[in-house]
Design a protein around this motif. Structure first.
Motif, PDB file in Angstrom:
ATOM      1  N   ILE A 344     -38.132  22.982 -31.588  1.00 45.86           N
ATOM      2  CA  ILE A 344     -37.821  23.109 -30.202  1.00 45.86           C
ATOM      3  C   ILE A 344     -36.303  23.699 -30.342  1.00 45.86           C
ATOM      4  O   ILE A 344     -35.810  24.694 -29.509  1.00 45.86           O
ATOM      5  N   GLY A 345     -35.486  23.439 -31.441  1.00 46.30           N
ATOM      6  CA  GLY A 345     -34.141  23.871 -31.451  1.00 46.30           C
ATOM      7  C   GLY A 345     -34.285  25.428 -31.776  1.00 46.30           C
ATOM      8  O   GLY A 345     -33.631  26.153 -31.199  1.00 46.30           O
ATOM      9  N   ASN A 346     -35.370  25.876 -32.626  1.00 44.69           N
ATOM     10  CA  ASN A 346     -35.323  27.355 -33.187  1.00 44.69           C
ATOM     11  C   ASN A 346     -35.528  28.146 -31.783  1.00 44.69           C
ATOM     12  O   ASN A 346     -35.344  29.048 -31.587  1.00 44.69           O
ATOM     13  N   PHE A 347     -36.497  27.519 -30.865  1.00 45.54           N
ATOM     14  CA  PHE A 347     -37.166  28.012 -29.600  1.00 45.54           C
ATOM     15  C   PHE A 347     -35.707  28.281 -28.744  1.00 45.54           C
ATOM     16  O   PHE A 347     -35.619  29.440 -28.006  1.00 45.54           O
ATOM     17  N   LEU A 348     -35.036  27.246 -28.537  1.00 42.32           N
ATOM     18  CA  LEU A 348     -33.835  27.167 -27.660  1.00 42.32           C
ATOM     19  C   LEU A 348     -32.843  28.298 -28.147  1.00 42.32           C
ATOM     20  O   LEU A 348     -32.232  29.015 -27.509  1.00 42.32           O
ATOM     21  N   MET A 349     -32.534  28.335 -29.527  1.00 44.72           N
ATOM     22  CA  MET A 349     -31.561  29.251 -30.172  1.00 44.72           C
ATOM     23  C   MET A 349     -32.110  30.774 -29.680  1.00 44.72           C
ATOM     24  O   MET A 349     -31.391  31.555 -29.333  1.00 44.72           O
ATOM     25  N   PHE A 352     -31.760  31.172 -25.838  1.00 44.52           N
ATOM     26  CA  PHE A 352     -30.278  31.327 -25.610  1.00 44.52           C
ATOM     27  C   PHE A 352     -29.931  32.800 -26.002  1.00 44.52           C
ATOM     28  O   PHE A 352     -29.124  33.463 -25.468  1.00 44.52           O
ATOM     29  N   ARG A 353     -30.300  33.243 -26.977  1.00 44.95           N
ATOM     30  CA  ARG A 353     -29.758  34.372 -27.607  1.00 44.95           C
ATOM     31  C   ARG A 353     -30.305  35.538 -26.797  1.00 44.95           C
ATOM     32  O   ARG A 353     -29.580  36.554 -26.521  1.00 44.95           O
ATOM     33  N   GLN A 354     -31.588  35.215 -26.330  1.00 44.09           N
ATOM     34  CA  GLN A 354     -31.950  36.474 -25.469  1.00 44.09           C
ATOM     35  C   GLN A 354     -31.156  36.319 -23.939  1.00 44.09           C
ATOM     36  O   GLN A 354     -30.964  37.578 -23.481  1.00 44.09           O
ATOM     37  N   LEU A 355     -31.043  35.299 -23.478  1.00 42.76           N
ATOM     38  CA  LEU A 355     -30.060  35.296 -22.295  1.00 42.76           C
ATOM     39  C   LEU A 355     -28.503  35.828 -22.521  1.00 42.76           C
ATOM     40  O   LEU A 355     -27.995  36.415 -21.794  1.00 42.76           O
ATOM     41  N   GLN A 356     -28.380  35.671 -23.831  1.00 40.05           N
ATOM     42  CA  GLN A 356     -26.856  36.158 -24.337  1.00 40.05           C
ATOM     43  C   GLN A 356     -27.014  37.799 -24.159  1.00 40.05           C
ATOM     44  O   GLN A 356     -25.903  38.580 -23.826  1.00 40.05           O
ATOM     45  N   LEU A 361     -21.637  36.430 -19.495  1.00 40.00           N
ATOM     46  CA  LEU A 361     -20.864  34.940 -19.515  1.00 40.00           C
ATOM     47  C   LEU A 361     -21.054  34.324 -20.633  1.00 40.00           C
ATOM     48  O   LEU A 361     -20.321  33.553 -21.293  1.00 40.00           O
ATOM     49  N   ILE A 362     -22.390  34.660 -21.595  1.00 41.48           N
ATOM     50  CA  ILE A 362     -22.508  33.910 -22.794  1.00 41.48           C
ATOM     51  C   ILE A 362     -21.875  34.697 -23.903  1.00 41.48           C
ATOM     52  O   ILE A 362     -22.277  35.845 -24.452  1.00 41.48           O
ATOM     53  N   GLY A 363     -20.907  34.116 -24.489  1.00 38.76           N
ATOM     54  CA  GLY A 363     -20.018  34.764 -25.584  1.00 38.76           C
ATOM     55  C   GLY A 363     -20.672  34.403 -26.955  1.00 38.76           C
ATOM     56  O   GLY A 363     -20.820  34.972 -27.858  1.00 38.76           O
ATOM     57  N   ASP A 364     -21.255  32.966 -27.130  1.00 38.25           N
ATOM     58  CA  ASP A 364     -21.751  32.462 -28.431  1.00 38.25           C
ATOM     59  C   ASP A 364     -22.828  31.492 -28.375  1.00 38.25           C
ATOM     60  O   ASP A 364     -22.745  30.732 -27.381  1.00 38.25           O
ATOM     61  N   VAL A 365     -23.634  31.623 -29.172  1.00 38.28           N
ATOM     62  CA  VAL A 365     -24.980  30.519 -29.239  1.00 38.28           C
ATOM     63  C   VAL A 365     -24.838  30.165 -30.696  1.00 38.28           C
ATOM     64  O   VAL A 365     -25.196  30.660 -31.553  1.00 38.28           O
ATOM     65  N   ARG A 366     -24.731  28.702 -30.873  1.00 43.24           N
ATOM     66  CA  ARG A 366     -24.681  28.043 -32.023  1.00 43.24           C
ATOM     67  C   ARG A 366     -25.265  26.670 -32.247  1.00 43.24           C
ATOM     68  O   ARG A 366     -25.547  25.781 -31.082  1.00 43.24           O
ATOM     69  N   LEU A 430     -35.300  24.004 -19.041  1.00 44.37           N
ATOM     70  CA  LEU A 430     -33.908  24.103 -19.170  1.00 44.37           C
ATOM     71  C   LEU A 430     -33.490  25.619 -19.078  1.00 44.37           C
ATOM     72  O   LEU A 430     -32.591  26.175 -18.385  1.00 44.37           O
ATOM     73  N   VAL A 431     -34.134  26.553 -20.008  1.00 39.79           N
ATOM     74  CA  VAL A 431     -33.620  27.949 -20.189  1.00 39.79           C
ATOM     75  C   VAL A 431     -33.763  28.708 -18.929  1.00 39.79           C
ATOM     76  O   VAL A 431     -33.201  29.438 -18.463  1.00 39.79           O
TER      77      VAL A 431
END
Length: 474
Positions: A344-349, A352-356, A361-366, A430-431
């Protein structure tokens, strides 16, 4: 309303009357009254269901039946002072220490992460004979006096007294917005530069006669904004601290018990050879039940015992607490929650990087596993933090029945730390809702007057923003 139950306003009124005013609530202007929970969801008094992305306490899911059963069964038989012999305590200690490198073989059971970190400081000072502590900027290690003294997250903020002279604050190894960033240095250089800051503090401490007792650090820093240290950082820091005669502590209260997915303990992500001298555990250990521990070496434990001062903790590791903690390990293993945290963490990363790519507004995803941060910025080049925007997003998520928080020194980092039972369906929800709210913000973005509320605090966004946008969150 059910007989004997208070309505929300009555509950709030009694809280204001009898609970200390410094005990703040989430969502101060419209606090939630939560009456039950299950899995990844919490329910208010009206039956509304909220997706919980904020609760790292109920690690294996709210009210997990196996954990509840273990507690009730043991409570029906015995719960008593930990100074009596009982199998639950020793069997759990054996099982817990088997999850650590062999050097970490001795446990002290206590009741909270704060209590664990306080005891760890006593152990370190007794073992080394030294006084000074090196901590990281923005760190928080607990609410007792000794830990407020080593928590810049508290002593550098309103009501804080600043740091004592025996505390040395190193810059946190935040490669995105720290003292040294990936704009100017490679990852290898960043590890060395941040580790050298600790080395210099070790030298400073020795020159001033205090000498370093211990280096305190969360294995991944939570309150600082979901910070993942660059590879090699802890290896170099531990070397410098030990050469100065100190010991090294890994605070796993937030990030332990498989939250990072790949490993049981977050310090292990820095390398198989990285072994702290003391590890502190808390929140997830009992899935909301008050149980925690200090895990350390035989050498340090014996130094502590050699003083002649008896140590006892009336409730630490009592039969019920040990049964609950053991049941939590059962669930982590039987339901493969580490594997779930990774998936799930890999999916969210990824999402969120696609949303970036879609939202400036999204500067960094970590992050890693179910310990993730989304750093919001007003400008990607300057990396000016988007504090007001983060607060607005959290408000709108709450209105859409999702609970998330923001943290970091500028409170601009969306902070994801859900129960480990978080599902793919939960992640998609969430996404989708974050994406929808960011799209909404693009459509309505304009200048308004107002203040922003973030978990009970009010802040105005920076006047340096090109757009000078203030998002009303009331």
């Amino acid at each position: 309303m059910e007989k004997g139950k208070l309505d929300k306003q009555e509950t709030l009124s009694l809280r204001k009357k009898h609970i200390g005013p410094s005990c703040k609530l989430f969502f101060k202007s419209d606090p939630l009254k939560i009456v039950r929970a299950s899995g990844s969801y919490m329910y208010d008094e009206e039956g509304n269901r909220y997706l919980d992305c904020i609760n790292n306490v109920c690690h294996v899911g709210h009210c997990h039946p196996h954990v509840v059963s273990a507690a009730t069964q043991q409570m029906a038989v015995l719960n008593t002072n930990s100074r009596f012999l009982h199998d639950n305590l020793v069997l759990y200690a054996e099982r817990l220490t088997a999850l650590f490198p062999p050097k970490l073989s001795v446990c002290f059971f206590v009741n909270s992460g704060s209590e664990a970190n306080d005891l760890a400081l006593r152990l370190a000072r007794t073992h080394t004979g030294h006084r000074d502590v090196i901590t990281l900027d923005h760190a928080y290690h607990g609410h007792v006096t000794s830990l407020i003294d080593i928590s810049p997250y508290k002593f550098n903020h309103p009501g804080g007294d600043g740091k004592p002279d025996w505390v040395h604050v190193a810059p946190v190894a935040d490669i995105y917005r720290g003292k040294y960033t990936d704009k100017d240095y490679t990852i290898e250089q960043l590890s060395e530069k941040y580790a050298d800051e600790v080395k210099m503090l070790c030298q400073k401490s020795s020159k001033e006669g205090g000498r370093v007792c211990i280096f305190y650090a969360e294995s991944m820093q939570s309150c600082g904004g979901q910070i993942v240290f660059p590879p090699g950082y802890l290896r170099q820091v531990y070397k410098h601290v030990r050469e100065a005669g100190g010991v090294c502590l890994a605070d796993e209260v937030q990030v332990g018990f498989g939250r990072v997915g790949s490993h049981m303990w977050a310090f292990q992500t820095q390398g198989d050879d990285i072994v702290p001298d003391i590890v502190t555990l808390g929140k997830p250990m009992g899935n909301g039940h008050p149980v925690s521990a200090v895990v350390t070496t035989r050498e340090i434990a014996e130094s502590f015992g050699a003083t002649g001062m008896e140590y006892f903790n009336t409730f630490g590791g009592n039969p019920v607490s040990a049964a609950v903690a053991n049941a939590v390990l059962d669930v982590i293993e039987n339901e493969k929650l580490r594997e779930n945290a990774t998936e799930i963490g890999n999916f969210l990363m990824q999402e969120f990087r696609q949303l970036q790519k879609k939202h400036e507004l999204i500067g960094d995803v970590r992050g890693q596993g179910m310990f993730l941060g989304v750093d919001l910025v007003k400008d990607r080049e300057t990396r000016e933090p988007a504090t007001a925007e983060a607060a607005y997003i959290n408000k709108r998520l709450k209105e859409n029945y999702v609970l998330l928080s923001a943290d970091g020194p500028y409170r601009n980092v969306l902070k994801f730390k859900s129960p480990l039972v978080f599902s793919l369906e939960n992640a998609k929800e969430l996404v989708s809702k974050v994406d929808s709210i960011m799209e909404e913000m693009k459509q309505v973005e304009h200048c308004v007057n107002g203040v922003v509320e973030q978990n009970g605090a009010t802040e105005k966004p920076s006047s340096k923003s090109k757009k000078h946008t203030q998002w009303i969150t009331k």
